[in-house]
Design an enzyme around this catalytic site. Structure first.
Site, short mmCIF file in Angstrom:
data_model
loop_
_atom_site.label_atom_id
_atom_site.label_comp_id
_atom_site.label_asym_id
_atom_site.label_seq_id
_atom_site.Cartn_x
_atom_site.Cartn_y
_atom_site.Cartn_z
N TYR A 119 0.87 -1.22 0.15
CA TYR A 119 0.02 0.11 0.07
C TYR A 119 0.55 1.30 -0.10
O TYR A 119 1.25 1.84 0.91
CB TYR A 119 -0.98 -0.03 1.26
CG TYR A 119 -2.03 0.98 1.31
CD1 TYR A 119 -3.06 1.23 0.49
CD2 TYR A 119 -1.98 2.11 2.41
CE1 TYR A 119 -3.91 2.12 0.39
CE2 TYR A 119 -2.95 2.99 2.59
CZ TYR A 119 -4.20 2.93 1.58
OH TYR A 119 -5.13 4.05 1.53
N ARG A 124 -1.66 8.27 -3.90
CA ARG A 124 -2.51 6.94 -3.23
C ARG A 124 -3.92 7.73 -2.80
O ARG A 124 -3.86 8.95 -2.38
CB ARG A 124 -1.81 6.51 -2.11
CG ARG A 124 -2.42 5.37 -1.30
CD ARG A 124 -1.53 4.71 -0.35
NE ARG A 124 -1.66 5.53 1.04
CZ ARG A 124 -0.88 5.46 1.95
NH1 ARG A 124 0.34 4.47 1.91
NH2 ARG A 124 -0.83 6.21 2.97
N ASP A 125 -4.96 6.80 -2.51
CA ASP A 125 -6.19 7.30 -2.11
C ASP A 125 -6.65 8.45 -2.72
O ASP A 125 -7.33 9.52 -2.42
CB ASP A 125 -6.12 7.79 -0.56
CG ASP A 125 -7.20 7.45 0.17
OD1 ASP A 125 -8.27 6.73 -0.44
OD2 ASP A 125 -7.42 8.11 1.20
N SER A 131 -5.99 8.92 3.65
CA SER A 131 -5.05 8.04 3.33
C SER A 131 -3.97 8.48 2.18
O SER A 131 -3.09 7.62 1.79
CB SER A 131 -5.33 6.74 3.15
OG SER A 131 -5.72 6.11 4.46
N ASP A 170 -8.27 -0.12 -2.83
CA ASP A 170 -8.97 1.04 -3.12
C ASP A 170 -8.43 1.33 -4.57
O ASP A 170 -9.07 2.18 -5.25
CB ASP A 170 -9.17 2.33 -2.26
CG ASP A 170 -9.72 1.97 -0.90
OD1 ASP A 170 -10.43 0.90 -0.75
OD2 ASP A 170 -9.73 2.97 -0.12
N ASP A 352 -9.17 5.33 10.62
CA ASP A 352 -9.19 5.27 9.13
C ASP A 352 -8.92 6.65 8.72
O ASP A 352 -8.94 6.98 7.31
CB ASP A 352 -10.70 5.20 8.63
CG ASP A 352 -11.22 3.57 9.11
OD1 ASP A 352 -10.43 2.83 8.77
OD2 ASP A 352 -12.12 3.49 9.68
C1 BGC Z 1 -3.90 4.12 6.49
C2 BGC Z 1 -2.49 3.28 6.74
C3 BGC Z 1 -2.68 2.34 7.76
C4 BGC Z 1 -3.75 1.44 7.47
C5 BGC Z 1 -3.97 0.25 8.47
C6 BGC Z 1 -5.04 3.26 6.08
O1 BGC Z 1 -6.18 3.65 6.21
O2 BGC Z 1 -3.67 5.06 5.56
O3 BGC Z 1 -1.44 4.40 6.92
O4 BGC Z 1 -1.51 1.58 7.75
O5 BGC Z 1 -4.83 2.21 6.99
O6 BGC Z 1 -4.22 0.97 9.72
#
Ligand code: BGC
Length: 397
Positions: A119, A124-125, A131, A170, A352
């Protein structure tokens, strides 16, 4: 439902207590040493979880143990501590996290499987803010050489360890439904090239990969099923159809019930356009589309936080849903031949997204009425939220 839960509970108990007790067979250190695989692991095309328990990684276990130690309610603390034994995925969400990958996989016993999330795509996101990652659009070379390549090097050092990976939550679903957003337009080629590169490089005999496919309330809409399957399958084929890809992951960090019927949003005015009212149905509808698009179509489903339904105002509410509880424990006894395992992908207790509206990564979904507040930045620990998940867990801890 009741039958399913007792099967789940039984397997969780077996997972925790399968090893002999220290008094019977010497100290705990001796038990761990005897358990590693002696020869390289070849996962093959069968269910990687059928004969393996998901490894409870130290990173999440220690978050949980510290959280339990901080609780004043002793009964709750005792229940909370048990969460540390549940095999949960470790998110490699920055290049810095690569430092703990080796530690996460090196002690995995032979009857276990390590579980990690890839990830860190550039941009990203793209359809949310909470995120947004460390790499900007255009930094695909960094993603390849400083993120994927070093991870592959570590995995190659441990051919005797079975490893399950969820690939880039995502990302491809956003390209299916949010391609109207400039941010997702900008991210698109980097997502496709980045995921294809990851699949190709991570294609090792001891690895099983599942590409993220959103959830029933996302790609499950009648009109999204085919385009969704095409998006995933195209990237898979661009990668050279790697044999380590087993299929797709659903409900990652999500809230949908596995088999509630009628589904949570089945009375909504737009329900006629979506038959995937629970994740089991979503898998049943999406898998054949994926198969005919030319991609393997086994699923894993995140049940980590889906114990309580009826909490969200809308299906798309994704941020720190208030009132949630830990759901069914990881098990390959899923009641569906299409679902290899229930998994805990999102480590429950990690946020989140922040509810601080002045933060750069503040997303308005984290300020909605049904979102838990206050909440810290995505990935950061939220003690109060964790306590709530323990209290509302089904089955109870
Ligand atoms: C976050 C990450 C995190 C993951 C697990 C994601 O929403 O952006 O930084 O490692 O959740 O908690």
């Amino acid at each position: 439902m009741k039958g399913l839960f007792s099967a789940v509970l039984a397997s969780a108990i077996t997972g925790v207590f399968a090893l002999p007790s220290p008094t019977e067979n010497g100290p705990i250190t001796a038990r761990a040493a005897q358990a590693a695989c002696a020869t390289p692991v070849t996962i093959g095309s069968g269910n990687p979880f059928a004969s393996r328990t998901i490894y409870a990684n130290k990173f999440y276990s220690s978050e949980v143990v510290s959280a339990a130690a901080a609780m004043t309610d002793t009964a709750l603390a005792a229940a909370a501590k048990k969460v540390a034994d549940v095999g949960t995925f470790m998110w490699i969400d920055t290049r810095a996290k690569i430092d703990i990958v080796e530690d996460t996989i090196k002690d995995v016993p032979c009857d276990h499987i390590a579980a990690l999330v890839i990830y860190d795509l550039p941009g990203r996101d793209c359809a949310a803010k909470a995120s947004n990652g460390e790499l900007a659009v255009g930094e695909l070379d960094i993603y390849k050489s400083q993120y994927i390549d070093p991870i592959v090097t570590i995995f190659k050092k441990y051919p005797n360890v079975a490893i399950a990976l969820v690939i880039e939550p995502d990302s491809l679903p956003n390209l299916v439904t949010n391609s109207n957003l400039q941010t997702c337009k900008d991210s698109a080629s980097g997502y496709r090239d980045g995921v294809a590169y990851a699949l190709k490089q991570l294609n090792l005999p001891n690895i099983a990969m599942y590409i993220d496919a959103g959830h029933g309330g996302w790609l499950g809409w009648n009109d999204n099923l085919k385009p969704g399957a095409k998006e995933l399958a195209t990237v898979y084929k661009t990668a050279g159809s790697p044999s380590s890809v087993h299929g797709f992951a659903t409900n990652v960090a999500g809230w949908n019930s596995f088999d509630l019927s009628p589904g949570e949003f089945s009375k909504a005015t737009d329900a006629q356009w979506n038959k995937a009212q629970n994740e089991k149905t979503y898998v049943t509808l999406f898998a054949p589309e994926l198969k005919s698009a030319g991609m393997p179509s086994q699923a894993i489903v995140d049940t980590g936080r889906n114990a309580v339904t009826g909490l969200r105002k809308e299906w798309g509410d994704w941020c720190n849903v208030n009132g949630a509880g830990f759901g069914a424990r990881p098990t390959s006894d899923t009641g569906s031949s299409l679902v290899d395992s229930f998994v805990w992908v999102k480590p429950g207790g990690e946020s989140d997204g922040t509810s601080d509206s002045t933060a750069t990564r503040y997303d308005s979904f984290c300020g909605k009425d049904d979102a838990f507040k206050p909440s810290p930045e995505a990935g950061a620990w939220n003690q109060a939220y964790f306590e709530m998940l323990v209290k509302n867990a089904k089955p109870a801890f």
